[in-house]
Design a protein around this motif. Structure first.
Motif, mmCIF file in Angstrom:
data_model
loop_
_atom_site.group_PDB
_atom_site.id
_atom_site.type_symbol
_atom_site.label_atom_id
_atom_site.label_comp_id
_atom_site.label_asym_id
_atom_site.label_seq_id
_atom_site.Cartn_x
_atom_site.Cartn_y
_atom_site.Cartn_z
ATOM 1 N N ASP A 57 0.760 -1.348 -0.043
ATOM 2 C CA ASP A 57 0.030 -0.020 -0.057
ATOM 3 C C ASP A 57 1.011 1.280 -0.121
ATOM 4 N N ASN A 58 1.921 1.412 0.755
ATOM 5 C CA ASN A 58 2.701 2.448 0.959
ATOM 6 C C ASN A 58 3.518 2.601 -0.460
ATOM 7 N N LYS A 59 3.851 1.536 -1.170
ATOM 8 C CA LYS A 59 4.644 1.491 -2.464
ATOM 9 C C LYS A 59 3.702 2.082 -3.360
ATOM 10 N N ASN A 60 2.508 1.673 -3.440
ATOM 11 C CA ASN A 60 1.547 2.081 -4.333
ATOM 12 C C ASN A 60 1.128 3.690 -4.127
ATOM 13 N N ARG A 61 0.935 3.936 -2.908
ATOM 14 C CA ARG A 61 0.661 5.418 -2.559
ATOM 15 C C ARG A 61 2.075 6.263 -2.935
ATOM 16 N N ASP A 62 3.078 6.163 -3.074
ATOM 17 C CA ASP A 62 4.382 6.635 -3.137
ATOM 18 C C ASP A 62 4.411 6.919 -4.672
ATOM 19 N N GLU A 63 4.129 5.719 -5.617
ATOM 20 C CA GLU A 63 4.013 5.624 -6.906
ATOM 21 C C GLU A 63 2.804 6.692 -7.402
ATOM 22 N N ASN A 64 1.648 6.631 -6.681
ATOM 23 C CA ASN A 64 0.543 7.569 -6.953
ATOM 24 C C ASN A 64 0.829 9.111 -6.916
ATOM 25 N N ILE A 65 1.600 9.207 -5.739
ATOM 26 C CA ILE A 65 1.909 10.812 -5.500
ATOM 27 C C ILE A 65 3.061 11.368 -6.439
ATOM 28 N N GLU A 66 4.133 10.459 -6.720
ATOM 29 C CA GLU A 66 5.210 10.838 -7.736
ATOM 30 C C GLU A 66 4.297 11.027 -9.105
ATOM 31 N N ALA A 67 3.624 10.186 -9.513
ATOM 32 C CA ALA A 67 2.554 10.362 -10.694
ATOM 33 C C ALA A 67 2.055 11.796 -10.933
ATOM 34 N N ILE A 68 1.084 11.724 -9.647
ATOM 35 C CA ILE A 68 0.511 13.249 -9.547
ATOM 36 C C ILE A 68 1.597 14.188 -9.792
ATOM 37 N N VAL A 69 2.731 14.367 -9.041
ATOM 38 C CA VAL A 69 3.578 15.455 -9.125
ATOM 39 C C VAL A 69 4.239 15.612 -10.523
ATOM 40 N N ASN A 70 4.616 14.648 -11.178
ATOM 41 C CA ASN A 70 5.055 14.795 -12.562
ATOM 42 C C ASN A 70 3.983 15.360 -13.260
ATOM 43 N N ILE A 71 2.566 15.036 -13.040
ATOM 44 C CA ILE A 71 1.859 15.509 -14.105
ATOM 45 C C ILE A 71 1.728 17.318 -13.633
ATOM 46 N N LEU A 72 1.390 17.403 -12.421
ATOM 47 C CA LEU A 72 1.200 18.719 -12.172
ATOM 48 C C LEU A 72 2.629 19.680 -12.645
ATOM 49 N N SER A 73 3.751 18.954 -12.569
ATOM 50 C CA SER A 73 5.205 19.525 -13.082
ATOM 51 C C SER A 73 4.706 19.923 -14.454
ATOM 52 N N ASP A 74 4.205 18.858 -15.140
ATOM 53 C CA ASP A 74 4.212 19.095 -16.670
ATOM 54 C C ASP A 74 3.394 20.329 -17.182
ATOM 55 N N TYR A 75 2.614 20.712 -16.101
ATOM 56 C CA TYR A 75 1.632 21.968 -16.393
ATOM 57 C C TYR A 75 2.229 22.921 -15.352
ATOM 58 N N ASP A 76 3.379 23.083 -15.312
ATOM 59 C CA ASP A 76 4.027 24.308 -14.619
ATOM 60 C C ASP A 76 3.638 24.625 -13.183
ATOM 61 N N VAL A 77 3.173 23.660 -12.535
ATOM 62 C CA VAL A 77 2.708 23.857 -11.071
ATOM 63 C C VAL A 77 3.882 23.638 -10.451
ATOM 64 N N PRO A 78 4.346 24.626 -9.292
ATOM 65 C CA PRO A 78 5.605 24.579 -8.690
ATOM 66 C C PRO A 78 5.647 23.671 -7.573
ATOM 67 N N VAL A 79 5.601 22.233 -7.780
ATOM 68 C CA VAL A 79 5.779 21.310 -6.870
ATOM 69 C C VAL A 79 6.777 20.310 -7.104
ATOM 70 N N ALA A 80 7.426 19.764 -6.215
ATOM 71 C CA ALA A 80 8.265 18.600 -6.146
ATOM 72 C C ALA A 80 8.346 17.707 -4.969
ATOM 73 N N ILE A 81 9.059 16.525 -5.286
ATOM 74 C CA ILE A 81 9.006 15.552 -4.222
ATOM 75 C C ILE A 81 10.410 15.913 -3.501
ATOM 76 N N VAL A 82 10.557 16.314 -2.268
ATOM 77 C CA VAL A 82 11.912 16.588 -1.585
ATOM 78 C C VAL A 82 11.912 15.692 -0.459
ATOM 79 N N ASP A 83 12.684 14.680 -0.256
ATOM 80 C CA ASP A 83 12.777 13.873 1.065
ATOM 81 C C ASP A 83 11.383 13.249 1.157
ATOM 82 N N GLY A 84 10.863 12.784 0.063
ATOM 83 C CA GLY A 84 9.519 11.713 0.473
ATOM 84 C C GLY A 84 8.437 12.888 0.452
ATOM 85 N N LYS A 85 8.523 14.009 0.692
ATOM 86 C CA LYS A 85 7.425 14.905 0.783
ATOM 87 C C LYS A 85 7.004 16.027 -0.599
#
Length: 104
Positions: A67-95
């Motif tokens: 479950d934790n692995k799936n959640r982390d993968e989903n968050i990473e996918a969401i951050v990547n999508i937001l970054s593609d639309y120039d939303v200023p977010v990134a994952i730093v130290d798991g956050k």
């Protein structure tokens, strides 16, 4: 519980008292063996229950890891999508963090 067997008190004469003492010894031994057998069965049953509980816990931990692995993968996918639309977010130290600079 101590079991007192008749040993050196047995009669030298083969009489009814000797026979009853001898039979009494066997009855005491039989009862002790049956009690041990019952205790062993109880211990085996308890051990089986403990082993099953440990398996259940291990399965639960594995499920949490997945479950934790799936959640982390989903968050990473969401951050990547937001970054593609120039939303200023990134994952730093798991956050997920806002990457806009102060004063902008």
């Amino acid at each position: 519980m101590a079991i007192q067997l008749v040993t050196d008190q047995l009669s030298n004469v083969l009489d009814d008292k000797f026979r009853s003492q001898f039979v009494g010894n066997f009855k005491a031994i039989e009862k002790a063996l049956n009690d041990l057998y019952t205790a062993q069965n109880t211990l085996n049953s308890d051990q089986d229950k403990i082993n099953q509980s440990l398996k259940d816990i291990d399965y639960g931990l594995e499920s949490i890891k997945v479950d934790n692995k799936n959640r982390d993968e989903n968050i990473e996918a969401i951050v990547n999508i937001l970054s593609d639309y120039d939303v200023p977010v990134a994952i730093v130290d798991g956050k997920v963090v806002d990457t806009t600079k102060e004063g902008e």
